[in-house]
Every structure is written in structure tokens, then in C-alpha cells.
Design an enzyme around this catalytic site. Structure first.
Site, PDB file in Angstrom:
ATOM      1  N   HIS A   1       0.809  -1.230   0.000  1.00 20.05           N
ATOM      2  CA  HIS A   1       0.000   0.000   0.000  1.00 20.05           C
ATOM      3  C   HIS A   1       0.839   1.276   0.000  1.00 20.05           C
ATOM      4  O   HIS A   1       0.287   2.374  -0.066  1.00 20.05           O
ATOM      5  CB  HIS A   1      -1.042  -0.015   1.120  1.00 20.05           C
TER       6      HIS A   1
ATOM      7  N   CYS B   1       0.559   5.293  12.065  1.00 20.21           N
ATOM      8  CA  CYS B   1       0.385   4.251  13.075  1.00 20.21           C
ATOM      9  C   CYS B   1       0.304   4.828  14.470  1.00 20.21           C
ATOM     10  O   CYS B   1      -0.214   4.204  15.379  1.00 20.21           O
ATOM     11  CB  CYS B   1       1.539   3.272  13.019  1.00 20.21           C
TER      12      CYS B   1
HETATM   13  N1  PLP Z   1       7.563  -0.008   8.229  1.00 20.02           N
HETATM   14  C1  PLP Z   1       7.426   1.287   7.915  1.00 20.02           C
HETATM   15  C2  PLP Z   1       8.642   2.144   7.814  1.00 20.02           C
HETATM   16  C3  PLP Z   1       6.164   1.822   7.657  1.00 20.02           C
HETATM   17  O1  PLP Z   1       6.036   3.113   7.337  1.00 20.02           O
HETATM   18  C4  PLP Z   1       5.032   0.961   7.746  1.00 20.02           C
HETATM   19  C5  PLP Z   1       3.677   1.501   7.529  1.00 20.02           C
HETATM   20  O2  PLP Z   1       3.390   2.638   7.773  1.00 20.02           O
HETATM   21  C6  PLP Z   1       5.239  -0.398   8.054  1.00 20.02           C
HETATM   22  C7  PLP Z   1       6.519  -0.839   8.294  1.00 20.02           C
HETATM   23  C8  PLP Z   1       4.102  -1.348   8.155  1.00 20.02           C
HETATM   24  O3  PLP Z   1       3.589  -1.694   6.891  1.00 20.02           O
HETATM   25  P1  PLP Z   1       2.098  -2.286   6.785  1.00 20.02           P
HETATM   26  O4  PLP Z   1       1.171  -1.130   7.007  1.00 20.02           O
HETATM   27  O5  PLP Z   1       2.020  -2.848   5.419  1.00 20.02           O
HETATM   28  O6  PLP Z   1       1.972  -3.321   7.839  1.00 20.02           O
END
Ligand code: PLP
Length: 377
Positions: A201, A323
Site C-alpha cells: 500500500h 500508526c
Molecule cells: N515499516 C514502515 C517504515 C512503515 O512506514 C510501515 C507503515 O506505515 C510499516 C513498516 C508497516 O507496513 P504495513 O502497514 O504494510 O503493515
């Protein structure tokens, strides 16, 4: 609408969405089934793996499809440490990782692993030597992100892997490439990186699909048990439509890289140069950050207040990482910035869909907000 939060997620490309729907309708058979429709699905799986491998600069056998970036990070980290517990007791990690790295590391620490965290300088930068110098004969894992999701700070992960292996060839090097993949060029097979996590995504494929590069012969004991799909690294019936979508998105991102880089650099330069001339704005991204991300503080105005003001103008930015849901920025805190700067930080992030008009709308919204919103002391 002026969507400037592409580090949180990108809009699914229409061609990708069409392709996914077609695969869903026409290729619903399980790729493990032995009859013709199953073999047809298996062919799509194979072709998709080859496309993703090409975009990672590795062989198809080194690509494993997963559910998301979070899952890729967890599989690599937990799997690498499990496979090294007989001789190792130590992990090295940066102090500004995404929760999908930070939390598995915290869990391992609770289980008795010694963890050394390396924090960035005030500009948000970590040098590969700072991590590699800490490697001992008992270091199981060094894990670091290639492009920081909050500031765009870049870590030279190729150099990191080389330096780590020089100190201990058995130490596993994992890279969170979620914000770096297809933004910075990388040929994983030419590096000594053991694993590299990516997410659909962030490259105009849907949420809920990811991949993990795992170097040939690198040893991990994966945390999930099940059928033999993805050679047991990520068992579970493959999400073929989304896998095909990820492959198409990766192929398109690879093709449009030169043009896209130019367009994004232009948006970044325009925004950066204007912000530098506005009183009360402080830039938090390093000068040489990936142009996809620009973080700055509007001093005296809380991030959420400005974010919602901009929202009324249909300008969408973030107050940190998606997040963290409004929690104070973990990365800016690790940089040691004062709370007034952290509490007023905004993150703007660009993609191929970003335009000069989006930047202008943001600048106008910021100027209006700065003139009308109440300042906190
Ligand atoms: N690692 C980083 C640097 C991210 O920015 C994100 C998502 O924002 C993730 C991992 C996690 O990815 P996913 O949303 O596909 O679990």
C-alpha cells in the site's frame, strides 16, 4: 482534494485495481491445486514473483509474499533471532523504528535478549558505522529502516550490511524497506542484506499485501506454522489477486521511477524553499532526506489543530506516522527535539499523484492557519 499523506498510504492505481478484479474473477483456483485452473493460478504467482524480484534486484526464489510490511518485519526479526539463539544474546536496532520492528524487539528484550538502541542526531541521521561498530561475536541481528517514515532520513543500508558482515559474518542484517523500496534504487543481490521488508500500500497496490526478500541460504526459523506455501516462510493460501496487484504496481513504479523522482523532487523543493522563508516554521527533515517526505514544525500551533484546519481546505497531511494516531512522534523524540517542536510537527509526503497545485494549496492553508489560529505558549 490535496492528498499529501502518501507515507501513510497511497491511492491504489486504477490499472492495478482492474487487474486485481480480473485475477479475482478469472483465476480463483488455488495455486497449489494440480488441475489446469490451479496451474494457471500458479503461473500468475510465478510471473508476479519474477516482477517483484526484478523490482528488488534479486532472484524470484528470494521473494516471499506476506500479508503486509508488519508481517514481513516480524517474520524476519523473530525468525532470525530464533535461528541464532544457541550462540547469540545481542540485538542492535535504531531508536526510530516503526512499531512493527520496535515491538518485536521489545518483546525479545523482555525474553532476555540484550538490545542496543542507536538514536539519530538532531538532524535525524544515523551513520552505518554507529550500528556496525557495536556488533560483537554474540550479535544475532542488526535491524534498521532504509528511509524513516516520519522524516525521510536515509540510512545507507548497503554500507551497513557490508560493515556488519566484516565484524561478524553470522550476524543477520534486516532492513525495513517499506518507505524506501522503489524510491531509492537498490539491487539487493549485490548487497549483504539478509532480508528486506516491503508493503504494497506504499506503492499504489492495496493494503494487506507485502513481501519479504530473504537472501538465498540465509537461515531463519519462521514464527508461523502451516501448509508449505512460500516455502514455509509464510504459510497460508496465497492472496493471488493482491500478489498480482503488487507485482503490477511494482513494475509500474520501476518504469516511472525517473519521471516520478523528478516530479516529487520538484514538489519537495517548492515546499522546502517556501517553508524556509516563513517565520515560525522549522524544518525537521534532514537536508538530504528522501524527497518523498518533508517534516516541519509550525511553532506554537499544535499539530492536530493545524491538521484539522488544513482538512477544512481539503489538504490532508499527517501529524506524525499514521500508526501513532496522534501520539507524540517517536522519531522526533529520538532526535532529542524539544517538546514544542514535536507537538507542532507536520509530515507531508508525496507520491506520483502529487502536484504543484497540492503544494500551493498547502502553503496557502498554512499561511492562513498561522494568521488565524491561536498559539499555545
Ligand atoms: N515499516 C514502515 C517504515 C512503515 O512506514 C510501515 C507503515 O506505515 C510499516 C513498516 C508497516 O507496513 P504495513 O502497514 O504494510 O503493515
Amino acid at each position: 482534494m490535496h492528498y499529501l499523506d502518501n507515507a501513510a498510504t497511497t491511492k491504489v492505481d486504477l490499472q492495478v485495481a482492474d487487474h486485481i478484479r480480473k485475477v479475482m474473477e478469472q483465476s480463483f483456483a488455488n495455486p497449489s491445486s494440480l488441475y489446469k485452473p490451479g496451474l494457471d493460478s500458479e503461473l500468475i504467482l510465478r510471473q508476479s514473483r519474477a516482477k517483484v524480484a526484478s523490482a528488488m534486484g534479486c532472484t524470484p526464489a528470494e521473494v516471499y509474499f506476506t500479508g503486509c510490511g508488519t508481517e514481513s518485519n516480524n517474520i524476519a526479526i523473530l525468525g532470525a533471532v530464533e535461528a541464532r539463539k544457541e550462540w547469540a544474546d545481542h540485538i542492535i536496532c535504531t531508536g526510530y523504528e516503526h512499531p512493527s520492528v520496535q515491538q518485536p524487539i521489545e518483546k525479545l528484550q523482555q525474553q532476555g535478549w540484550k538490545v542496543t538502541l542507536v538514536t539519530p542526531n538532531e538532524q535525524g541521521v544515523i551513520q552505518p558505522e554507529q550500528l556496525a561498530d557495536l556488533v560483537t561475536s554474540k550479535t544475532a541481528l542488526v535491524t534498521a529502516m532504509q528511509v524513516n517514515n516520519e522524516t525521510g532520513a536515509i540510512l545507507d543500508v548497503q554500507k551497513l550490511s557490508k560493515l556488519v558482515k566484516e565484524k561478524n559474518a553470522r550476524t543477520f542484517v534486516h532492513v525495513d524497506g517499506v518507505q524506501g523500496w522503489l524510491r531509492l534504487p537498490i539491487k539487493l543481490s549485490a548487497t549483504q542484506i539478509d532480508s528486506y521488508a516491503v508493503s504494497g500500500h506504499k506503492i499504489h497496490a492495496p493494503k494487506g499485501i507485502g513481501a519479504l526478500y530473504l537472501k538465498k541460504n540465509s537461515n531463519i526459523i519462521p514464527p508461523f506454522l502451516g501448509g508449505g506455501q512460500e516455502k514455509g516462510i509464510r504459510p497460508g493460501t496465497e492472496n493471488l489477486p493482491y500478489i498480482a496487484g503488487l507485482a503490477m504496481a511494482a513494475e509500474m513504479m520501476q518504469k516511472n521511477m525517473p519521471q516520478r523522482k523528478k516530479q516529487i523532487a520538484h514538489c519537495n523543493e517548492l515546499l522546502r524553499s517556501q517553508l524556509e522563508n516563513m517565520d515560525g516554521i522549522v524544518l525537521n527533515s534532514p537536508q538530504d532526506a528522501a524527497p518523498e517526505v518533508l517534516n516541519f514544525s509550525v511553532m506554537g500551533i499544535r499539530s492536530e489543530t493545524m491538521l484539522h484546519f488544513l482538512e477544512q481546505k481539503e489538504v490532508y497531511v499527517s501529524s506524525g506516522s499514521a500508526c501513532s494516531k496522534g501520539a507524540a512522534s517517536h522519531t522526533l523524540a529520538a532526535m532529542g527535539l524539544p517538546s514544542q517542536r514535536i507537538d507542532s510537527a507536520l509530515r507531508v509526503s508525496f507520491s506520483k499523484d502529487s502536484t504543484q497545485e497540492d503544494v500551493q494549496a498547502l502553503l496557502e492553508g498554512l499561511a492562513e492557519g498561522m494568521a488565524s489560529l491561536a498559539r499555545v505558549k
